[in-house]
Design an enzyme around this catalytic site. Structure first.
Site, PDB file in Angstrom:
ATOM      1  N   GLY A 133       0.747  -1.141  -0.191  1.00 48.89           N
ATOM      2  CA  GLY A 133       0.086  -0.002   0.080  1.00 48.89           C
ATOM      3  C   GLY A 133       0.973   1.403  -0.179  1.00 48.89           C
ATOM      4  O   GLY A 133       1.465   1.800  -1.070  1.00 48.89           O
ATOM      5  N   THR A 160     -10.401   1.550  -7.900  1.00 49.50           N
ATOM      6  CA  THR A 160     -11.662   2.110  -8.182  1.00 49.50           C
ATOM      7  C   THR A 160     -11.935   2.018  -9.419  1.00 49.50           C
ATOM      8  O   THR A 160     -11.118   2.185 -10.432  1.00 49.50           O
ATOM      9  CB  THR A 160     -11.680   3.642  -7.550  1.00 49.50           C
ATOM     10  OG1 THR A 160     -11.279   3.789  -6.323  1.00 49.50           O
ATOM     11  CG2 THR A 160     -12.776   4.679  -8.259  1.00 49.50           C
ATOM     12  N   GLU A 244      -3.907  14.712  -8.022  1.00 50.09           N
ATOM     13  CA  GLU A 244      -4.732  13.667  -7.426  1.00 50.09           C
ATOM     14  C   GLU A 244      -5.026  14.372  -5.819  1.00 50.09           C
ATOM     15  O   GLU A 244      -6.090  14.235  -5.445  1.00 50.09           O
ATOM     16  CB  GLU A 244      -3.914  12.487  -7.145  1.00 50.09           C
ATOM     17  CG  GLU A 244      -4.548  11.570  -6.327  1.00 50.09           C
ATOM     18  CD  GLU A 244      -3.574  10.249  -5.994  1.00 50.09           C
ATOM     19  OE1 GLU A 244      -2.269  10.125  -6.269  1.00 50.09           O
ATOM     20  OE2 GLU A 244      -3.869   9.382  -5.396  1.00 50.09           O
ATOM     21  N   ARG A 245      -4.040  15.099  -5.341  1.00 47.61           N
ATOM     22  CA  ARG A 245      -4.041  15.434  -3.886  1.00 47.61           C
ATOM     23  C   ARG A 245      -4.735  16.767  -3.911  1.00 47.61           C
ATOM     24  O   ARG A 245      -5.120  17.148  -2.944  1.00 47.61           O
ATOM     25  CB  ARG A 245      -2.740  15.256  -3.168  1.00 47.61           C
ATOM     26  CG  ARG A 245      -2.262  14.003  -3.034  1.00 47.61           C
ATOM     27  CD  ARG A 245      -0.891  13.806  -2.500  1.00 47.61           C
ATOM     28  NE  ARG A 245      -0.612  12.325  -2.569  1.00 47.61           N
ATOM     29  CZ  ARG A 245       0.495  12.141  -2.171  1.00 47.61           C
ATOM     30  NH1 ARG A 245       1.800  12.785  -1.900  1.00 47.61           N
ATOM     31  NH2 ARG A 245       0.934  10.472  -2.046  1.00 47.61           N
TER      32      ARG A 245
HETATM   33  C1  LIG Z   1     -12.224   3.002  -1.509  1.00 48.10           C
HETATM   34  C2  LIG Z   1     -10.658   2.933  -1.904  1.00 48.10           C
HETATM   35  C3  LIG Z   1     -10.361   3.211  -3.077  1.00 48.10           C
HETATM   36  C4  LIG Z   1      -9.250   3.063  -3.580  1.00 48.10           C
HETATM   37  N1  LIG Z   1      -8.731   3.201  -4.889  1.00 48.10           N
HETATM   38  C5  LIG Z   1      -7.706   3.031  -5.168  1.00 48.10           C
HETATM   39  C6  LIG Z   1      -7.367   3.118  -6.607  1.00 48.10           C
HETATM   40  O1  LIG Z   1      -8.150   3.158  -7.595  1.00 48.10           O
HETATM   41  N2  LIG Z   1      -6.080   2.503  -7.268  1.00 48.10           N
HETATM   42  C7  LIG Z   1      -5.131   2.227  -6.343  1.00 48.10           C
HETATM   43  O2  LIG Z   1      -4.018   1.870  -6.745  1.00 48.10           O
HETATM   44  N3  LIG Z   1      -5.235   2.195  -5.165  1.00 48.10           N
HETATM   45  C8  LIG Z   1      -6.389   2.662  -4.509  1.00 48.10           C
HETATM   46  N4  LIG Z   1      -6.736   2.582  -3.364  1.00 48.10           N
HETATM   47  C9  LIG Z   1      -5.774   2.025  -2.361  1.00 48.10           C
HETATM   48  C10 LIG Z   1      -5.226   3.377  -1.551  1.00 48.10           C
HETATM   49  O3  LIG Z   1      -4.468   4.127  -2.041  1.00 48.10           O
HETATM   50  C11 LIG Z   1      -4.479   2.508  -0.189  1.00 48.10           C
HETATM   51  O4  LIG Z   1      -5.226   2.025   0.593  1.00 48.10           O
HETATM   52  C12 LIG Z   1      -3.568   3.574   0.546  1.00 48.10           C
HETATM   53  O5  LIG Z   1      -2.487   4.039  -0.259  1.00 48.10           O
HETATM   54  C13 LIG Z   1      -3.142   3.037   1.853  1.00 48.10           C
HETATM   55  O6  LIG Z   1      -2.358   1.835   1.624  1.00 48.10           O
HETATM   56  P1  LIG Z   1      -3.139   0.564   2.567  1.00 48.10           P
HETATM   57  O7  LIG Z   1      -4.300   0.743   2.521  1.00 48.10           O
HETATM   58  O8  LIG Z   1      -2.449  -0.637   2.127  1.00 48.10           O
HETATM   59  O9  LIG Z   1      -2.481   1.117   4.090  1.00 48.10           O
HETATM   60  P2  LIG Z   1      -0.921   0.569   4.594  1.00 48.10           P
HETATM   61  O10 LIG Z   1       0.238   1.160   3.780  1.00 48.10           O
HETATM   62  O11 LIG Z   1      -0.926  -0.768   4.929  1.00 48.10           O
HETATM   63  O12 LIG Z   1      -1.049   1.350   5.855  1.00 48.10           O
HETATM   64  C14 LIG Z   1      -1.733   0.980   7.272  1.00 48.10           C
HETATM   65  C15 LIG Z   1      -1.318   2.032   8.017  1.00 48.10           C
HETATM   66  O13 LIG Z   1       0.070   2.227   8.286  1.00 48.10           O
HETATM   67  C16 LIG Z   1       0.301   3.565   8.110  1.00 48.10           C
HETATM   68  N5  LIG Z   1       1.693   3.721   7.649  1.00 48.10           N
HETATM   69  C17 LIG Z   1       2.112   3.051   6.538  1.00 48.10           C
HETATM   70  N6  LIG Z   1       3.307   3.603   6.341  1.00 48.10           N
HETATM   71  C18 LIG Z   1       3.795   4.341   7.276  1.00 48.10           C
HETATM   72  C19 LIG Z   1       4.857   5.005   7.672  1.00 48.10           C
HETATM   73  N7  LIG Z   1       6.031   4.833   6.747  1.00 48.10           N
HETATM   74  N8  LIG Z   1       4.763   5.719   8.748  1.00 48.10           N
HETATM   75  C20 LIG Z   1       3.830   5.973   9.451  1.00 48.10           C
HETATM   76  N9  LIG Z   1       2.690   5.270   9.098  1.00 48.10           N
HETATM   77  C21 LIG Z   1       2.659   4.450   8.013  1.00 48.10           C
HETATM   78  C22 LIG Z   1      -0.831   4.179   7.302  1.00 48.10           C
HETATM   79  O14 LIG Z   1      -0.709   5.588   7.235  1.00 48.10           O
HETATM   80  C23 LIG Z   1      -2.041   3.621   7.779  1.00 48.10           C
HETATM   81  O15 LIG Z   1      -2.403   4.069   8.899  1.00 48.10           O
HETATM   82  C24 LIG Z   1      -7.903   2.796  -2.799  1.00 48.10           C
HETATM   83  C25 LIG Z   1      -8.478   2.622  -1.394  1.00 48.10           C
HETATM   84  C26 LIG Z   1      -9.652   2.679  -1.061  1.00 48.10           C
HETATM   85  C27 LIG Z   1      -9.935   2.235   0.473  1.00 48.10           C
END
Ligand SMILES: Cc1cc2nc3c(=O)[nH]c(=O)nc-3n(C[C@H](O)[C@H](O)[C@H](O)COP(=O)(O)OP(=O)(O)OC[C@H]3O[C@@H](n4cnc5c(N)ncnc54)[C@H](O)[C@@H]3O)c2cc1C
Length: 382
Positions: A133, A160, A244-245
């Site tokens: 992620g 998405t 994006e952001r």
């Molecule tokens: C409804 C929805 C739509 C989405 N659409 C898309 C899409 O179209 N395409 C796509 O590619 N992705 C998509 N995403 C994915 C989204 O971009 C990821 O969920 C997001 O980048 C976070 O990754 P993760 O969920 O794996 O969380 P993780 O990376 O596993 O993080 C889990 C927790 O750990 C924290 N964390 C991670 N690393 C660190 C660090 N170094 N320091 C401190 N805290 C940290 C995070 O902030 C979070 O709180 C979507 C997600 C959702 C829920």
């Protein structure tokens, strides 16, 4: 800084908000309750030019700048209160079409952009994986060259528009030892052999937007579908970060405005202890906090978009904005729900839906923690 909207921009905003109030808002609760994708609304959005806003006219768009796009998205969210349709629009346009516009060769732009800009084709970005992620550089999906093709193997999740996409921009590792510098972006069409939608995902909010897990099993992608250069795939997404952001997700400030609009109306109408609850200072305090958060969020987001439009690098500003508006949107939704009391918790009003919707802002497009890492890294380095 001057982000006053021109007459032309104001006319666009007015048109978008009217469309959203008249056509989008009436069915938003039903689409949320039933996870319903509305192809008819999508086509209308295409006809009105929403789906290709920043894409140059020669490729079927209208060449709108970042400030114009932000204002249009915000108006759509405020008037329509359909966060799912907004999410699908943003992912399609800013995560798929914009990278193709910024990094595609002429043949790719001619082939994909007119169909994406009109909405005839739906776009998506496949970056996130089940085990990857925030640390996107660790992508496990592989792409191995085989003559004029690349063979992709792996899976993507949380995508998405995944179930309905005609074109997915897929990030795959072409050299695992180089991590971020070994990732390549591929344009994958839905009928490509070896590509499939492996699972549709149910979710808490944005439910009118379909989300899926995608599978790539010996998926044969023509080498001509590499976007930009091999091993430089992240350039395609980092260049699009302001979009994006600072533009796409910042459009959700319109959801905050919708929450405030509903709250003011309700506070005037709801009587307790013989007077409107708007007379109570504790309620007014919440309304004032909501307004301050919205205006501050707008300033940060419009500054990022404006910087982009005048040719400055707005990426850092986009992270600043997102770190703020995402968390404030959650607080604004919480205040709105509290003002509505029990009715806020019941689905007859849009508040509980928007409360579920806005939480995604702190996760998608880089979590709040990741934005804070970007911000603090710059502070420490400079
Ligand atoms: C409804 C929805 C739509 C989405 N659409 C898309 C899409 O179209 N395409 C796509 O590619 N992705 C998509 N995403 C994915 C989204 O971009 C990821 O969920 C997001 O980048 C976070 O990754 P993760 O969920 O794996 O969380 P993780 O990376 O596993 O993080 C889990 C927790 O750990 C924290 N964390 C991670 N690393 C660190 C660090 N170094 N320091 C401190 N805290 C940290 C995070 O902030 C979070 O709180 C979507 C997600 C959702 C829920």
């Amino acid at each position: 800084m001057d982000f006053r909207l021109s007459e032309e921009q104001q006319a666009l905003v007015k048109m978008v908000e009217r469309f959203a109030r008249e056509k989008v808002a009436p069915g938003a609760a039903d689409r949320d309750a039933n996870n319903k994708w509305d192809q008819c609304l999508w086509e209308q959005m295409g006809e009105l030019g929403f789906l290709g806003l920043p894409i140059p006219e020669e490729y079927g768009g209208s060449g709108a700048g970042a400030v114009t796009c932000l204002a249009a998205l915000q108006a759509f969210c405020k008037g329509g209160k359909d966060a799912g349709l907004f999410l699908s629009w943003g992912a399609h346009l800013f995560l798929c079409a914009v990278p193709i516009w910024l990094h595609g060769n002429e043949a790719q732009k001619r082939k994909y952009l007119p169909k994406l800009a009109s909405g005839e084709w739906i776009g998506a970005l496949g970056l996130t994986e089940p085990n990857v992620g925030s640390d996107a550089a660790g992508i496990q999906t592989t792409a191995v060259k085989d003559g004029d093709y690349y063979i992709l193997n792996g899976s993507k999740t949380f995508i998405t528009n995944g179930p309905i996409a005609d074109v997915v921009l897929v990030m795959a590792s072409t050299d695992k030892s180089k991590r971020a510098k070994g990732v390549t972006a591929f344009i994958v069409e839905k009928d490509t052999p070896g590509f499939s939608v492996s699972r549709k995902l149910d979710k808490m909010g944005h439910r009118s937007s379909p989300t899926a897990e995608l599978a790539f099993e010996d998926c044969r992608v023509p080498a001509e579908n590499v976007l930009g250069e091999v091993n430089k795939g992240f350039a395609a997404t980092t260049d699009a970060l302001v979009w994006e952001r600072g533009v796409f997700l910042a459009g959700a400030i319109g959801l905050m405005e919708a929450l405030l609009e509903e709250s003011v109306k309700y506070a005037r109408e709801r009587h307790q202890f013989g007077k409107p609850i708007a007379e109570f200072q504790l309620i007014r305090n919440k309304l004032a906090d909501m307004k301050v958060a919205i205006e501050a969020a707008k300033l940060l987001a419009y500054r990022a978009a404006w910087k982009h439009d005048v040719g400055e690098d707005g990426k850092f500003d986009a992270s600043l904005a997102k770190a703020f508006y995402a968390e404030e949107a959650v607080k604004v939704a919480n205040d709105a729900l509290q003002i509505f009391g029990g009715y806020g918790y019941i689905s007859e009003y849009p508040i509980e839906r928007l409360y579920r919707d806005v939480k995604l802002l702190t996760i998608g497009g880089g979590t709040t923690e990741i934005q804070k890492l970007v911000i603090s890294s710059k502070l420490i380095r400079s």
